[in-house]
Design an enzyme around this catalytic site. Structure first.
Site, PDB file in Angstrom:
ATOM      1  N   ARG A 101      -7.710   5.822  79.890  1.00 20.05           N
ATOM      2  CA  ARG A 101      -8.943   5.118  80.268  1.00 20.05           C
ATOM      3  C   ARG A 101      -9.058   5.094  81.778  1.00 20.05           C
ATOM      4  NH1 ARG A 101      -9.696  -0.621  77.553  1.00 20.05           N
ATOM      5  NH2 ARG A 101      -7.999  -1.125  78.966  1.00 20.05           N
ATOM      6  N   THR A 105     -14.174   2.414  85.009  1.00 22.07           N
ATOM      7  CA  THR A 105     -15.278   2.485  84.029  1.00 22.07           C
ATOM      8  C   THR A 105     -14.809   2.115  82.619  1.00 22.07           C
ATOM      9  OG1 THR A 105     -14.805   4.772  83.467  1.00 22.07           O
ATOM     10  CG2 THR A 105     -16.316   4.403  85.306  1.00 22.07           C
ATOM     11  N   ASP A 197      -0.021  -3.739  78.354  1.00 22.72           N
ATOM     12  CA  ASP A 197      -0.273  -2.290  78.369  1.00 22.72           C
ATOM     13  C   ASP A 197       0.770  -1.607  77.488  1.00 22.72           C
ATOM     14  OD1 ASP A 197      -0.108   0.523  79.174  1.00 22.72           O
ATOM     15  OD2 ASP A 197      -1.619  -0.057  80.659  1.00 22.72           O
TER      16      ASP A 197
HETATM   17  C1  PRP Z   1      -4.535   2.598  76.026  1.00 25.89           C
HETATM   18  C2  PRP Z   1      -4.254   2.583  74.555  1.00 25.89           C
HETATM   19  C3  PRP Z   1      -5.484   3.250  73.983  1.00 25.89           C
HETATM   20  C4  PRP Z   1      -6.555   2.777  74.905  1.00 25.89           C
HETATM   21  C5  PRP Z   1      -7.321   1.681  74.214  1.00 25.89           C
HETATM   22  O1  PRP Z   1      -4.256   3.807  76.584  1.00 25.89           O
HETATM   23  O2  PRP Z   1      -3.055   3.222  74.192  1.00 25.89           O
HETATM   24  O3  PRP Z   1      -5.398   4.660  73.967  1.00 25.89           O
HETATM   25  O4  PRP Z   1      -5.923   2.277  76.087  1.00 25.89           O
HETATM   26  O5  PRP Z   1      -8.407   1.269  74.970  1.00 25.89           O
HETATM   27  P1  PRP Z   1      -9.919   1.492  74.511  1.00 25.89           P
HETATM   28  O6  PRP Z   1     -10.005   1.090  73.073  1.00 25.89           O
HETATM   29  O7  PRP Z   1     -10.686   0.571  75.408  1.00 25.89           O
HETATM   30  O8  PRP Z   1     -10.282   2.924  74.743  1.00 25.89           O
HETATM   31  P2  PRP Z   1      -4.317   4.060  78.177  1.00 25.89           P
HETATM   32  O9  PRP Z   1      -5.672   4.516  78.585  1.00 25.89           O
HETATM   33  O10 PRP Z   1      -3.749   2.894  78.893  1.00 25.89           O
HETATM   34  O11 PRP Z   1      -3.399   5.339  78.356  1.00 25.89           O
HETATM   35  P3  PRP Z   1      -1.805   5.464  78.246  1.00 25.89           P
HETATM   36  O12 PRP Z   1      -1.430   5.278  76.793  1.00 25.89           O
HETATM   37  O13 PRP Z   1      -1.519   6.848  78.717  1.00 25.89           O
HETATM   38  O14 PRP Z   1      -1.186   4.395  79.122  1.00 25.89           O
HETATM   39  N1  URA Z   2      -4.720  -0.603  76.338  1.00 30.85           N
HETATM   40  C1  URA Z   2      -3.561  -1.301  76.272  1.00 30.85           C
HETATM   41  O1  URA Z   2      -2.469  -0.710  76.372  1.00 30.85           O
HETATM   42  N2  URA Z   2      -3.618  -2.630  76.106  1.00 30.85           N
HETATM   43  C2  URA Z   2      -4.785  -3.288  75.996  1.00 30.85           C
HETATM   44  O2  URA Z   2      -4.777  -4.519  75.837  1.00 30.85           O
HETATM   45  C3  URA Z   2      -5.979  -2.549  76.074  1.00 30.85           C
HETATM   46  C4  URA Z   2      -5.912  -1.210  76.238  1.00 30.85           C
END
Ligand code: PRP
Ligand code: URA
Length: 206
Positions: A101, A105, A197
């Site tokens: 993400r 944004t 996270d």
């Molecule tokens: C996190 C999580 C999802 C996403 C959820 O990933 O593992 O993929 O955010 O958020 P959303 O429903 O608002 O799209 P992140 O973008 O942090 O990536 P990462 O797993 O590489 O840390």
């Molecule tokens: N992605 C995460 O890892 N945690 C949250 O709470 C939302 C998005």
């Protein structure tokens, strides 16, 4: 449709993930165990086909799984769910989709995808512990549908109402599975109370 799984062991293990004191090693182990428990529930409706096998005593008319299973973890955090499910379904094939993400944004950016062939003949399980805005899961499902997937289950662990609504609107054909449905998102798009996270906690990156 949303399926909120309520097994006491799931709830107990989700509490372990939520605790901020839970260290990376325990977070990773517990995430895998939750994935296994969820897989047991999610696979209740898998279709079977009739077959005959030979036992040491004679022929046995029995059944086996009728469809291929494909697991698609959303990188990074979805990787933590793969072993827990493939332990139960060792023949499952595995695809990958890389997304993160954008921090301002909150829109997902896809940076990688690789899937097994014939997705249209398989039950495809999208794995991502977090369903926050729903943007990442919705885009992942769009990509899978472009590759031909027709039967898709979205397996997350913690969700926010906004994410659930987004998937039900964008993909009414997809079954959603959660172990916890939380209150809301904060101003940074994190699930409240959530577990923080998931990728960082799983891989120890913060
Ligand atoms: C996190 C999580 C999802 C996403 C959820 O990933 O593992 O993929 O955010 O958020 P959303 O429903 O608002 O799209 P992140 O973008 O942090 O990536 P990462 O797993 O590489 O840390
Ligand atoms: N992605 C995460 O890892 N945690 C949250 O709470 C939302 C998005």
């Amino acid at each position: 449709m949303l399926n909120l799984l309520k097994h006491p062991l799931l709830t107990h293990k989700l509490t372990i993930l939520r605790r901020k004191e839970t260290v990376t090693r325990d977070f990773r182990e517990t995430l895998g165990e939750i994935a296994t428990l969820m897989a047991y529930e999610i696979t209740r409706d898998l279709p079977l086909k009739d077959i005959t096998v030979e036992t040491p005593i004679g022929d046995c008319r029995t059944k086996e799984l009728a469809m291929d299973i494909v697991l698609v973890p959303v990188l990074r955090a979805g990787l933590g769910m793969v072993d827990g499910i493939s332990n139960l379904i060792p023949n499952a094939r595995i695809g990958h989709i890389g997304m993160y993400r954008d921090h301002t944004t909150l829109k997902p950016i896809t940076y990688y995808s690789k899937f097994p062939d014939n997705l249209g003949d398989a039950i495809v399980m999208v794995l991502d512990p977090m369903l926050a805005t729903g943007g990442s899961s919705s885009d992942a499902i769009n990509v899978l549908k472009e590759y031909g997937a027709r039967t898709i289950k979205l397996v997350c662990i913690v969700g926010a109402p906004q994410g659930v609504e987004r998937i039900m609107k964008d993909h009414p054909d997809v079954q959603i599975y959660l172990a916890g449905l939380d209150d809301r998102l904060n101003e940074n798009g994190y699930i409240v109370p959530g577990l923080g996270d998931a990728g960082d906690r799983l891989f120890g990156t913060k």
